[in-house]
Design a protein around this motif. Structure first.
Motif, PDB file in Angstrom:
ATOM      1  N   HIS A 152      53.097  75.462 -67.716  1.00  0.00           N
ATOM      2  CA  HIS A 152      54.418  75.797 -67.172  1.00  0.00           C
ATOM      3  C   HIS A 152      54.642  75.100 -65.830  1.00  0.00           C
ATOM      4  CE1 HIS A 152      58.021  78.050 -66.167  1.00  0.00           C
ATOM      5  NE2 HIS A 152      57.447  78.438 -65.031  1.00  0.00           N
ATOM      6  N   ALA A 153      53.617  75.096 -65.000  1.00  0.00           N
ATOM      7  CA  ALA A 153      53.741  74.431 -63.694  1.00  0.00           C
ATOM      8  C   ALA A 153      53.922  72.927 -63.877  1.00  0.00           C
ATOM      9  CB  ALA A 153      52.507  74.716 -62.844  1.00  0.00           C
ATOM     10  N   LEU A 154      53.203  72.346 -64.830  1.00  0.00           N
ATOM     11  CA  LEU A 154      53.346  70.912 -65.074  1.00  0.00           C
ATOM     12  C   LEU A 154      54.732  70.569 -65.598  1.00  0.00           C
ATOM     13  CD1 LEU A 154      49.895  70.020 -66.698  1.00  0.00           C
ATOM     14  CD2 LEU A 154      50.709  69.438 -64.407  1.00  0.00           C
ATOM     15  N   SER A 155      55.321  71.463 -66.380  1.00  0.00           N
ATOM     16  CA  SER A 155      56.665  71.216 -66.897  1.00  0.00           C
ATOM     17  C   SER A 155      57.702  71.194 -65.778  1.00  0.00           C
ATOM     18  CB  SER A 155      57.045  72.279 -67.924  1.00  0.00           C
ATOM     19  OG  SER A 155      57.239  73.548 -67.302  1.00  0.00           O
ATOM     20  N   ILE A 156      57.366  71.779 -64.633  1.00  0.00           N
ATOM     21  CA  ILE A 156      58.251  71.743 -63.466  1.00  0.00           C
ATOM     22  C   ILE A 156      57.929  70.545 -62.576  1.00  0.00           C
ATOM     23  CG2 ILE A 156      58.934  72.967 -61.367  1.00  0.00           C
ATOM     24  CD1 ILE A 156      58.358  75.589 -62.823  1.00  0.00           C
ATOM     25  N   LEU A 157      56.619  70.312 -62.352  1.00  0.00           N
ATOM     26  CA  LEU A 157      56.195  69.241 -61.446  1.00  0.00           C
ATOM     27  C   LEU A 157      56.518  67.861 -62.015  1.00  0.00           C
ATOM     28  CD1 LEU A 157      52.713  70.575 -60.267  1.00  0.00           C
ATOM     29  CD2 LEU A 157      54.894  70.639 -59.030  1.00  0.00           C
ATOM     30  N   GLY A 158      56.367  67.685 -63.324  1.00  0.00           N
ATOM     31  CA  GLY A 158      56.602  66.374 -63.932  1.00  0.00           C
ATOM     32  C   GLY A 158      58.023  65.862 -63.732  1.00  0.00           C
ATOM     33  N   PRO A 159      59.044  66.611 -64.138  1.00  0.00           N
ATOM     34  CA  PRO A 159      60.423  66.155 -63.916  1.00  0.00           C
ATOM     35  C   PRO A 159      60.786  65.985 -62.445  1.00  0.00           C
ATOM     36  CG  PRO A 159      60.367  67.844 -65.603  1.00  0.00           C
ATOM     37  CD  PRO A 159      58.992  67.798 -65.010  1.00  0.00           C
ATOM     38  N   LEU A 160      60.259  66.854 -61.575  1.00  0.00           N
ATOM     39  CA  LEU A 160      60.521  66.685 -60.146  1.00  0.00           C
ATOM     40  C   LEU A 160      59.888  65.384 -59.644  1.00  0.00           C
ATOM     41  CD1 LEU A 160      60.083  70.315 -58.732  1.00  0.00           C
ATOM     42  CD2 LEU A 160      62.203  69.037 -59.081  1.00  0.00           C
ATOM     43  N   HIS A 161      58.704  65.069 -60.145  1.00  0.00           N
ATOM     44  CA  HIS A 161      58.051  63.798 -59.817  1.00  0.00           C
ATOM     45  C   HIS A 161      58.947  62.633 -60.222  1.00  0.00           C
ATOM     46  CE1 HIS A 161      55.587  60.316 -60.944  1.00  0.00           C
ATOM     47  NE2 HIS A 161      54.764  60.680 -59.981  1.00  0.00           N
ATOM     48  N   ASP A 162      59.491  62.687 -61.433  1.00  0.00           N
ATOM     49  CA  ASP A 162      60.323  61.594 -61.938  1.00  0.00           C
ATOM     50  C   ASP A 162      61.627  61.472 -61.147  1.00  0.00           C
ATOM     51  OD1 ASP A 162      58.336  61.329 -63.822  1.00  0.00           O
ATOM     52  OD2 ASP A 162      59.403  62.491 -65.339  1.00  0.00           O
ATOM     53  N   PRO A 209      46.893  72.514 -63.072  1.00  0.00           N
ATOM     54  CA  PRO A 209      47.721  73.722 -63.113  1.00  0.00           C
ATOM     55  C   PRO A 209      48.083  74.092 -64.546  1.00  0.00           C
ATOM     56  CG  PRO A 209      49.037  71.839 -62.458  1.00  0.00           C
ATOM     57  CD  PRO A 209      47.625  71.347 -62.578  1.00  0.00           C
ATOM     58  N   SER A 210      48.803  75.176 -64.688  1.00  0.00           N
ATOM     59  CA  SER A 210      49.210  75.632 -66.016  1.00  0.00           C
ATOM     60  C   SER A 210      50.251  74.677 -66.607  1.00  0.00           C
ATOM     61  CB  SER A 210      49.797  77.038 -65.927  1.00  0.00           C
ATOM     62  OG  SER A 210      50.998  77.033 -65.166  1.00  0.00           O
ATOM     63  N   ALA A 238      56.912  63.250 -51.201  1.00  0.00           N
ATOM     64  CA  ALA A 238      56.762  64.696 -51.392  1.00  0.00           C
ATOM     65  C   ALA A 238      56.783  65.051 -52.876  1.00  0.00           C
ATOM     66  CB  ALA A 238      57.863  65.438 -50.648  1.00  0.00           C
ATOM     67  N   GLY A 239      57.659  64.380 -53.637  1.00  0.00           N
ATOM     68  CA  GLY A 239      57.758  64.681 -55.058  1.00  0.00           C
ATOM     69  C   GLY A 239      56.578  64.178 -55.860  1.00  0.00           C
ATOM     70  N   ALA A 240      55.968  63.080 -55.419  1.00  0.00           N
ATOM     71  CA  ALA A 240      54.841  62.500 -56.154  1.00  0.00           C
ATOM     72  C   ALA A 240      53.510  63.139 -55.785  1.00  0.00           C
ATOM     73  CB  ALA A 240      54.773  60.997 -55.888  1.00  0.00           C
ATOM     74  N   LEU A 241      53.431  63.762 -54.633  1.00  0.00           N
ATOM     75  CA  LEU A 241      52.150  64.267 -54.134  1.00  0.00           C
ATOM     76  C   LEU A 241      51.494  65.295 -55.048  1.00  0.00           C
ATOM     77  CD1 LEU A 241      50.193  63.938 -51.806  1.00  0.00           C
ATOM     78  CD2 LEU A 241      51.406  65.762 -50.580  1.00  0.00           C
ATOM     79  N   PRO A 242      52.210  66.309 -55.550  1.00  0.00           N
ATOM     80  CA  PRO A 242      51.529  67.309 -56.398  1.00  0.00           C
ATOM     81  C   PRO A 242      50.880  66.696 -57.637  1.00  0.00           C
ATOM     82  CG  PRO A 242      53.666  68.129 -55.674  1.00  0.00           C
ATOM     83  CD  PRO A 242      53.622  66.684 -55.288  1.00  0.00           C
ATOM     84  N   VAL A 243      51.615  65.855 -58.354  1.00  0.00           N
ATOM     85  CA  VAL A 243      51.054  65.234 -59.555  1.00  0.00           C
ATOM     86  C   VAL A 243      49.920  64.287 -59.188  1.00  0.00           C
ATOM     87  CG1 VAL A 243      51.556  63.721 -61.508  1.00  0.00           C
ATOM     88  CG2 VAL A 243      53.211  65.471 -60.833  1.00  0.00           C
ATOM     89  N   SER A 244      50.054  63.585 -58.081  1.00  0.00           N
ATOM     90  CA  SER A 244      49.005  62.661 -57.649  1.00  0.00           C
ATOM     91  C   SER A 244      47.707  63.395 -57.353  1.00  0.00           C
ATOM     92  CB  SER A 244      49.462  61.888 -56.408  1.00  0.00           C
ATOM     93  OG  SER A 244      50.623  61.135 -56.672  1.00  0.00           O
ATOM     94  N   LEU A 245      47.808  64.543 -56.715  1.00  0.00           N
ATOM     95  CA  LEU A 245      46.613  65.330 -56.413  1.00  0.00           C
ATOM     96  C   LEU A 245      45.931  65.826 -57.685  1.00  0.00           C
ATOM     97  CD1 LEU A 245      47.904  67.426 -53.355  1.00  0.00           C
ATOM     98  CD2 LEU A 245      46.366  65.447 -53.321  1.00  0.00           C
ATOM     99  N   VAL A 246      46.742  66.149 -58.687  1.00  0.00           N
ATOM    100  CA  VAL A 246      46.172  66.598 -59.970  1.00  0.00           C
ATOM    101  C   VAL A 246      45.479  65.444 -60.674  1.00  0.00           C
ATOM    102  CG1 VAL A 246      46.707  67.502 -62.256  1.00  0.00           C
ATOM    103  CG2 VAL A 246      47.828  68.469 -60.244  1.00  0.00           C
ATOM    104  N   VAL A 247      46.173  64.302 -60.770  1.00  0.00           N
ATOM    105  CA  VAL A 247      45.609  63.140 -61.459  1.00  0.00           C
ATOM    106  C   VAL A 247      44.358  62.639 -60.753  1.00  0.00           C
ATOM    107  CG1 VAL A 247      46.043  60.729 -62.113  1.00  0.00           C
ATOM    108  CG2 VAL A 247      47.827  62.447 -62.408  1.00  0.00           C
ATOM    109  N   GLY A 248      44.357  62.693 -59.430  1.00  0.00           N
ATOM    110  CA  GLY A 248      43.210  62.241 -58.667  1.00  0.00           C
ATOM    111  C   GLY A 248      42.053  63.214 -58.646  1.00  0.00           C
ATOM    112  N   GLY A 249      42.239  64.397 -59.239  1.00  0.00           N
ATOM    113  CA  GLY A 249      41.164  65.379 -59.299  1.00  0.00           C
ATOM    114  C   GLY A 249      40.948  66.132 -58.000  1.00  0.00           C
TER     115      GLY A 249
END
Length: 295
Positions: A162-172, A159-160, A143-154
């Motif tokens: 600000h959104a990446l600053s939230i998604l990145g640490p949650l991914h980690d 996202p903005s 669940a934590g990796a899915l948002p960043v994976s969808l972005v990286v996979g195109g």
């Protein structure tokens, strides 16, 4: 003994970063082990409290997550020439070794807590805990990796910031739960296999027994494939072909480790770290026995 082991990891990690891969984790492990020796005396409550506190810190919004970094690789990561890489990397490596260990604090402390209870060594006594950890840990990781994976996979639009600053640490942070989940799952599989070990199981186990050698072998592959003054395929390989290369590299380490197992060879770097870590104690014990014999 542990401090000697940490020193070996720091030195080996430094050489690894200078010659092969600046994103080395061995030196960070060494620094963590050097500081973590004091945690051996902590009570269980403090292990869990500090582990949870550090995990929360790593999950706070930040622009420093490598999962969402969009900056081009600097020369320390992809050096344009062999000699120039040392000047670039000698500046970066101390920061990685000196700060990178912070991300490993939570697994380290939870590992101490689990080791005291021999959870991985005696899985039959902790089936509920292991099953829950496997299911919950891997679910959180996906669940934590899915948002960043969808972005990286195109699949979804970028996202903005600000959104990446939230998604990145949650991914980690979710990846830490994934580590717990995989550890629990592997133990449950091993318990199910019991003594029914076939050639594939023994080969994979051989990788774990030679993990340091396999890790460094993989770095050799990455250095040859991606370094600009070598094959320079960083702009050629897609995420899919890079994943295929990763799988092929891992399979090569399985074959290599299994060949070592068959001939009874521990592995060059495993032998090195054991020789340096345990040599002083072995020498002292030998001298003591010799003195006793002479007496």
């Amino acid at each position: 003994m542990l401090w000697r082991r940490s020193l070996v990891l720091v030195v080996l990690g430094f050489l690894h970063a200078m010659l092969l891969y600046i994103g080395d984790i061995l030196a960070a492990y060494g620094v963590l082990l050097f500081l973590g020796v004091w945690a051996l005396r902590w009570k269980d409550r403090w292990l869990l409290v500090v582990a949870a506190f550090v995990l929360v810190l790593t999950a706070l919004p930040s622009d420093d997550s490598m999962a969402t970094a969009s900056d081009a690789a600097d020369p320390s990561m992809l050096p344009p020439d062999f000699l120039g890489q040392f000047g670039d990397r000698i500046v970066v490596q101390p920061f990685i070794a000196g700060l990178g260990w912070i991300g490993f604090v939570t697994p380290f402390l939870i590992g101490l807590w689990a080791g005291r209870r021999r959870i991985l060594e005696r899985p039959a006594e902790h089936l509920t805990l292991l099953t829950t950890t496997a299911v919950v840990g891997l679910t959180i990781a996906v669940a934590g990796a899915l948002p960043v994976s969808l972005v990286v996979g195109g699949v979804v639009d970028q996202p903005s910031d600000h959104a990446l600053s939230i998604l990145g640490p949650l991914h980690d942070a979710s990846g830490v739960f994934g580590g717990f989940g995989y550890a629990a799952l592997i133990v449950l599989i091993a318990l199910r296999l019991n003594d029914r070990q076939g050639p594939i199981t023994r080969a994979i186990a051989a990788v774990g027994q030679r993990s340091l050698t396999c890790y460094l072998f993989q770095s050799v592959v990455w250095a040859v494939v991606f370094t600009p003054y070598l094959l320079d395929l960083s702009r050629t390989l897609t995420p899919t072909t890079t994943a295929l290369l990763a799988v092929a590299t891992w399979l090569a380490t399985v074959v290599m480790a299994d060949r070592m197992r068959r001939v009874g060879y521990r592995g060059p770097f495993e032998l090195l770290i054991r020789r340096i870590t345990y040599q002083p104690r072995t020498t002292a014990a030998t001298r003591s026995r010799s003195s006793g014999s002479l007496a």
